[in-house]
Write an enzyme that holds these catalytic residues in place. Structure first.
Site, PDB file in Angstrom:
ATOM      1  CB  CYS A   1      -0.956  -0.004   1.199  1.00 33.65           C
ATOM      2  SG  CYS A   1      -0.138  -0.159   2.795  1.00 33.65           S
ATOM      3  CB  THR A   2       3.980   2.165   1.823  1.00 30.67           C
ATOM      4  OG1 THR A   2       3.361   2.042   3.088  1.00 30.67           O
ATOM      5  CG2 THR A   2       4.954   3.341   1.837  1.00 30.67           C
TER       6      THR A   2
END
Length: 403
Positions: free
Chosen positions: A187-188
């Site tokens: 997600c990062t």
């Protein structure tokens, strides 16, 4: 050194020309990223029949520390150039190079050597050569035991060790001592990158598979690395992140830790000293592990790493593995890749009674694929043994599953 006894020499040691002749005639094998230092040290130590394997070609980034190469050598095979350089400088030495992987050779090839030295730069290759040499040991033939000297560096840190296959702890016994690889949340990487590494991982993990679904990225291909670098730089510019460079891109793609010339020289010297001691008996050899650190000052520590009864290579017992019975087989397989004592990325699994999942042949992969979504509780009973294989490793891992 071989012409007189030293303070630690065995009382039965007889120095003189016979020892030198024995060292000179011993056929010795070396491979890997410490090759320049190791080849130079072996040749100057009196070994005259040396074989070397390396699969890499010379890159301009090698020139600052791999001193056998020149700018005109960029793009050529490391093993061949290094062999020619040392033979030109040290008369009477014959070095036989092979441009390829250590896995290209079989047991018959390795059986010709008296000692094997590895300065390899990846875990998989180390595990392969370690298991191959252990498998070669025949209790009725003492010559089948080939001492393995292993050396490795990480920045200002390094280690060297002596492995006597089946007699001492092997490389697999110490797998849990390796550090875990750095990973970043998807997600990062996808949404909120903050580091230059996030941008490189985005290009590597997300963009390449999306744009080239049928083409595997080759982290030894300069064109592929250049593509990653340009993609990562564009993303970094968009998010106002500094620090994306070609060398960092190469490091992330190949999981490279910067090499320090002085560390390489120290560890290679240690490995070659052990080879001389093993070949000549001029001094007791290392028993069996030396750690070096040069971060703040020079520090070394030696200890005897113990053999493990549940080692999948040199032991004979299954390892206990605690698992959540509710996890799916697919989740279990993903976990095996990051488990320190296993580190198997492409496993096929079976019990004594059932095939749980096989990656090949295609017919068996298709028939066992439905098991991936089943829980371990459905497939394995508490205390049951699993046999796990990987196409890149010449041995199987046995785990006793405990819920």
């Amino acid at each position: 050194m071989l012409g007189r006894a030293g303070p630690y020499t065995d009382s039965e040691y007889v120095p003189g020309p016979e020892v030198y002749d024995f060292v000179s005639s011993m056929k010795i094998f070396g491979a890997g990223g410490l090759g320049c230092e190791i080849l130079k040290d072996l040749a100057l130590s009196g070994f005259t029949d040396i074989h070397v394997i390396d699969m890499d070609t010379i890159d301009i980034s090698n020139l600052n520390r791999q001193f056998l190469f020149r700018q005109s050598d960029v793009g050529k095979a490391k093993a061949i150039v290094a062999a020619e350089f040392v033979m030109a400088r040290v008369k009477g030495v014959t070095i036989t190079p092979y441009f390829g992987k250590i896995q290209d050779k079989d047991e018959q090839y390795y059986s010709q050597f008296g000692i094997v030295i590895c300065g390899l730069d990846n875990v998989e290759a180390r595990r392969w050569i370690n298991a191959t040499l252990v498998n070669m040991v025949d209790g009725n033939n003492p010559d089948s035991l080939k001492p393995l000297i292993d050396g490795g560096t990480e920045g200002f840190k390094g280690q060297s060790r002596v492995i006597l296959p089946t007699l001492t702890s092997c490389y697999e016994c110490s797998l849990d001592m390796l550090g875990t690889q750095q990973t970043f949340p998807i997600c990062t990487i996808a949404n909120t990158p903050r580091l230059p590494e996030h941008c490189i991982e985005w290009a590597l993990v997300l963009e390449w598979p999306k744009l080239f679904p049928d083409k595997k990225l080759d982290n030894d291909n300069p064109d592929h690395i250049q593509w990653l670098y340009e993609k990562a730089l564009t993303r970094a510019t968009h998010f106002k992140i500094d620090g994306v460079t070609y060398s960092l891109t190469q490091g992330v793609a190949k999981n490279i830790i910067p090499a320090i010339a002085s560390t390489n020289a120290i560890i290679a010297a240690s490995c070659c000293s052990e080879a001389l001691k093993l070949a000549s008996t001029c001094n007791p050899f290392l028993s069996n592990y030396m750690m070096y650190s040069g971060n703040d000052s020079v520090y070394t520590y030696t200890f005897e790493h113990q053999q493990k009864e549940d080692c999948p290579v040199c032991g004979n017992l299954a390892s206990d593995y605690y698992a959540d019975p509710a996890m799916t087989l697919e989740q279990f397989i993903d976990k095996l890749a990051v488990t320190q004592t296993v580190r198997i990325k492409a496993p096929s699994l079976r019990t004594a009674d059932n095939l749980l999942y096989l990656r090949a042949p295609p017919q068996l992969e298709e028939s066992t694929r439905p098991n991936l979504t089943k829980s371990l509780r459905e497939l394995v009973s508490n205390g049951q043994e699993l046999s796990i294989t990987d196409p890149g490793l010449p041995f199987s891992v046995k785990l006793r599953i405990l819920f």
